[in-house]
Motif scaffolding. Structure first.
Motif, short mmCIF file in Angstrom:
data_model
loop_
_atom_site.label_atom_id
_atom_site.label_comp_id
_atom_site.label_asym_id
_atom_site.label_seq_id
_atom_site.Cartn_x
_atom_site.Cartn_y
_atom_site.Cartn_z
N ILE A 25 49.06 37.89 39.13
CA ILE A 25 48.05 37.58 38.15
C ILE A 25 48.75 36.94 37.02
O ILE A 25 48.27 35.89 36.49
CB ILE A 25 47.33 38.92 37.53
N GLY A 26 49.48 37.42 36.67
CA GLY A 26 50.49 36.54 35.49
C GLY A 26 50.85 35.23 35.73
O GLY A 26 50.86 34.21 34.84
N MET A 27 51.54 34.90 36.94
CA MET A 27 51.89 33.62 37.52
C MET A 27 50.52 32.60 37.39
O MET A 27 50.67 31.53 36.87
CB MET A 27 52.60 33.62 38.90
N LEU A 28 49.38 33.10 38.04
CA LEU A 28 48.15 32.41 38.00
C LEU A 28 47.67 32.01 36.69
O LEU A 28 47.20 30.87 36.33
CB LEU A 28 47.38 33.07 38.95
N SER A 29 47.72 33.06 35.82
CA SER A 29 47.25 32.75 34.35
C SER A 29 48.08 31.82 33.95
O SER A 29 47.60 31.09 32.78
CB SER A 29 47.54 34.10 33.63
N PHE A 30 49.48 31.86 33.71
CA PHE A 30 50.10 30.78 33.23
C PHE A 30 50.07 29.40 33.79
O PHE A 30 50.06 28.39 33.02
CB PHE A 30 51.85 31.16 33.41
N TRP A 31 49.80 29.32 35.16
CA TRP A 31 49.69 28.14 35.78
C TRP A 31 48.15 27.49 35.32
O TRP A 31 48.31 26.32 35.04
CB TRP A 31 49.49 28.42 37.47
N ALA A 32 47.11 28.30 35.17
CA ALA A 32 46.01 27.82 34.71
C ALA A 32 45.72 27.52 33.33
O ALA A 32 45.09 26.41 33.01
CB ALA A 32 44.80 28.92 35.15
N ILE A 33 46.39 28.27 32.29
CA ILE A 33 45.90 28.19 31.00
C ILE A 33 47.41 28.08 30.26
O ILE A 33 47.48 27.26 29.44
CB ILE A 33 45.12 29.21 30.38
N GLY A 34 48.40 29.02 30.49
CA GLY A 34 49.60 29.13 29.70
C GLY A 34 50.41 27.94 29.45
O GLY A 34 51.07 27.68 28.22
N PHE A 35 50.63 27.25 30.59
CA PHE A 35 51.66 26.35 30.41
C PHE A 35 51.03 25.03 29.45
O PHE A 35 51.61 24.56 28.89
CB PHE A 35 52.05 25.75 31.73
N ALA A 36 49.62 24.82 29.53
CA ALA A 36 48.95 24.01 28.68
C ALA A 36 49.24 24.28 27.12
O ALA A 36 49.28 23.56 26.36
CB ALA A 36 47.73 23.85 29.14
N ILE A 37 48.88 25.54 27.05
CA ILE A 37 48.90 25.97 25.63
C ILE A 37 50.27 25.86 25.15
O ILE A 37 50.52 25.47 23.95
CB ILE A 37 48.52 27.48 25.56
N MET A 38 51.31 26.00 25.97
CA MET A 38 52.68 26.32 25.51
C MET A 38 53.32 24.67 25.28
O MET A 38 53.97 24.34 24.17
CB MET A 38 53.37 26.89 26.58
N PHE A 39 53.03 23.99 26.37
CA PHE A 39 53.56 22.40 26.42
C PHE A 39 52.62 21.36 26.43
O PHE A 39 53.10 20.23 26.61
CB PHE A 39 54.55 22.56 27.38
N ALA A 82 48.35 38.02 28.21
CA ALA A 82 49.95 37.99 27.69
C ALA A 82 50.38 36.42 28.38
O ALA A 82 50.92 35.75 27.40
CB ALA A 82 50.71 38.91 28.18
N ALA A 83 50.14 36.41 29.70
CA ALA A 83 50.80 35.00 30.28
C ALA A 83 49.83 33.89 29.90
O ALA A 83 50.76 32.89 30.08
CB ALA A 83 50.86 35.45 31.84
N ALA A 84 48.70 34.19 29.69
CA ALA A 84 47.84 32.76 29.30
C ALA A 84 47.84 32.45 27.95
O ALA A 84 47.78 31.29 27.59
CB ALA A 84 46.21 33.15 29.87
N VAL A 85 48.06 33.36 27.01
CA VAL A 85 47.89 32.94 25.47
C VAL A 85 48.96 33.77 24.55
O VAL A 85 49.57 32.70 23.87
CB VAL A 85 46.65 33.87 25.09
N ILE A 86 49.33 34.94 24.73
CA ILE A 86 50.46 35.42 23.68
C ILE A 86 51.81 35.00 23.67
O ILE A 86 52.15 34.28 22.78
CB ILE A 86 50.41 36.94 24.04
N TYR A 87 52.24 34.91 24.95
CA TYR A 87 53.66 34.30 25.20
C TYR A 87 53.46 32.75 24.97
O TYR A 87 54.37 32.02 24.45
CB TYR A 87 54.14 34.62 26.54
N PRO A 88 52.60 32.10 25.66
CA PRO A 88 52.68 30.60 25.36
C PRO A 88 52.40 30.08 23.97
O PRO A 88 52.90 29.11 23.63
CB PRO A 88 51.38 30.22 26.32
N LEU A 89 51.63 30.71 23.07
CA LEU A 89 51.38 30.51 21.82
C LEU A 89 52.74 30.46 20.92
O LEU A 89 53.22 29.63 20.42
CB LEU A 89 50.48 31.43 20.91
#
Length: 428
Positions: free
Chosen positions: A58-72, A141-148
């Motif tokens: 779930i963490g991996m999918l969240s980062f793929w869908a949303i987190g990476f965009a928020i981060m980079f 956490a993987a989609a928002v907190i860490y990426p921000l």
């Protein structure tokens, strides 16, 4: 076939290097699983491994869908990225950071970091948190907190990056975020049944298998070479060898000092503190491994080895029940690692002739990051507590989460109990 250019060879080598390091960092999840399972009771060991495993799904999918965009993603504010969801779109602005490295290679590396941050929290909330609400937190956490936080520090346009904050591989972005998120989580969740007495004294709850915990620590230590040396993003960077050495020296110093310190203070070398001393040394050097020489890395690790011992007992004194010491290892020593950059970084650290400026930026940056991690996680856990609930019943806690959450014990000689859940439900 046209001859391969030097530039193409360099890009190919760097791609292989980063993918290999991404695999090393991903393999650290096995280390988290063994470490956390070993530190807690047998009746909850399968549940914690499931939570770490779900970080990887779930963490991996969240980062793929949303987190990476928020981060980079592209950003005009310095606060949040706005493009690149599902790794789609234009990432030309990242060439300042990754050069000609393929965006997919960079994503693989960063995705492994994202799930590592979530796995820090899994150990802190072990033995009493519901499985479903944990999955919700992992996704956030993987989609928002860490990426921000990653955006603020590692995106070239991030507001802390433009101030000059230095965090080479994540003492702040990964470890401080994971550590202070863990503190918020355990304060909302509450301690395990029987951990503290009415007078505030602490009852020792023994780990069920420290051999597993040591295996997990070896895996984490091994994977950390990918974590830190891989953050060069280039197999041609000659400094990566020194990054690896500084990482290794800090880890060794942290474990050695923790063992010797507990031997001196309590008369016996404490295995769990020795483990956490090494991990604390690793968390602390992560922020400055590229700029701190091995001599100063030994100092960073040694201080971490003492800090972690005092911190574990300190958090127990406020009844912040953390079965694996995640807050002490990652929160406290993530902060120490960022401050150490301000003290020991070549050319810019206070003790290296650089004056007070970098230390001031580092102090301000880590304070903001720690406050955000704590406050955001506290708010999320409070909302989950008031809606779906976050804690299992006392009866379920006594029986163990392996049975109550998964209907399957980690250790059993009962063949029937080891049948797939679907079959047992049909039989019932």
């Amino acid at each position: 076939m046209e001859p391969v250019t030097v530039s193409q060879l360099a890009t190919g080598l760097n791609t292989v290097w980063v993918i290999l390091c991404a695999a090393l960092v991903f393999f650290m999840e096995g280390g988290f699983a063994f470490l956390e399972a070993g530190f807690i009771s047998a009746k909850n060991s399968l549940n914690i491994v499931m939570k770490v495993f779900m970080d990887c799904t779930i963490g991996m999918l969240s980062f793929w869908a949303i987190g990476f965009a928020i981060m980079f993603g592209l950003d005009a504010s310095g606060i949040i990225g706005t493009n690149g969801f599902f790794i789609q779109g234009d990432f030309i602005h990242l060439q300042r950071t990754i050069g000609n490295l393929p965006i997919y290679a960079f994503w693989m590396f960063q995705a492994a970091f994202a799930i590592a941050m979530a796995s820090i929290v899994s150990g802190a909330v072990a033995e009493r948190m519901k499985f479903g609400p944990y999955l919700i937190y992992t996704a956030i956490a993987a989609a928002v907190i860490y990426p921000l936080v990653g955006h603020w520090v590692w995106n070239p346009d991030g507001w802390l990056a433009t101030m000059g904050m230095k965090d080479f591989a994540g003492s702040a972005v990964v470890h401080a975020v994971g550590g202070w998120s863990s503190l918020a989580a355990v304060l909302v969740l509450g301690p395990r049944v029987g951990k503290y007495n009415l007078d505030g004294s602490v009852n020792f709850m023994p780990p069920h298998n420290l051999h597993l915990a040591f295996i997990g620590t070896f895996i984490l230590w091994f994977g950390w070479f990918g974590f830190n040396a891989g953050s060069t993003l280039s197999g041609l960077d000659t400094n990566l060898a020194r990054v690896a050495v500084s990482t290794n020296i800090s880890a060794a110093a942290g474990g050695a000092v923790a063992a010797l310190f507990t031997m001196y203070k309590y008369g016996k070398a404490d295995p769990s503190m020795t483990i956490n001393g090494t991990l604390a040394g690793l968390a602390a050097i992560t922020g400055g491994a590229a700029w701190i020489t091995p001599v100063f890395a030994a100092i960073v690790g040694s201080v971490a080895g003492i800090l972690v011992v005092y911190a574990v007992y300190g958090f127990d004194s406020i009844q912040a029940d953390d079965p694996v010491g995640a807050i002490a290892v990652h929160g406290v020593n993530g902060v120490w690692g960022i401050l150490a950059v301000g003290l020991f970084a070549e050319d810019s650290g206070l003790f290296m002739g650089g004056g007070w400026h970098l230390l001031g930026v580092q102090t301000f940056g880590i304070a903001c990051i720690s406050l955000f991690a704590f406050a955001s996680t506290y708010a999320i856990f409070t909302l989950l507590k008031q809606t779906v609930g976050i804690r299992v019943t006392e009866e379920d806690e006594m029986e163990g989460l392996d049975q109550t959450e998964h209907a399957l014990p980690a250790y059993s000689g009962d063949i029937g109990a080891l049948a797939p859940i679907s079959q047992r439900l049909v039989l019932d």
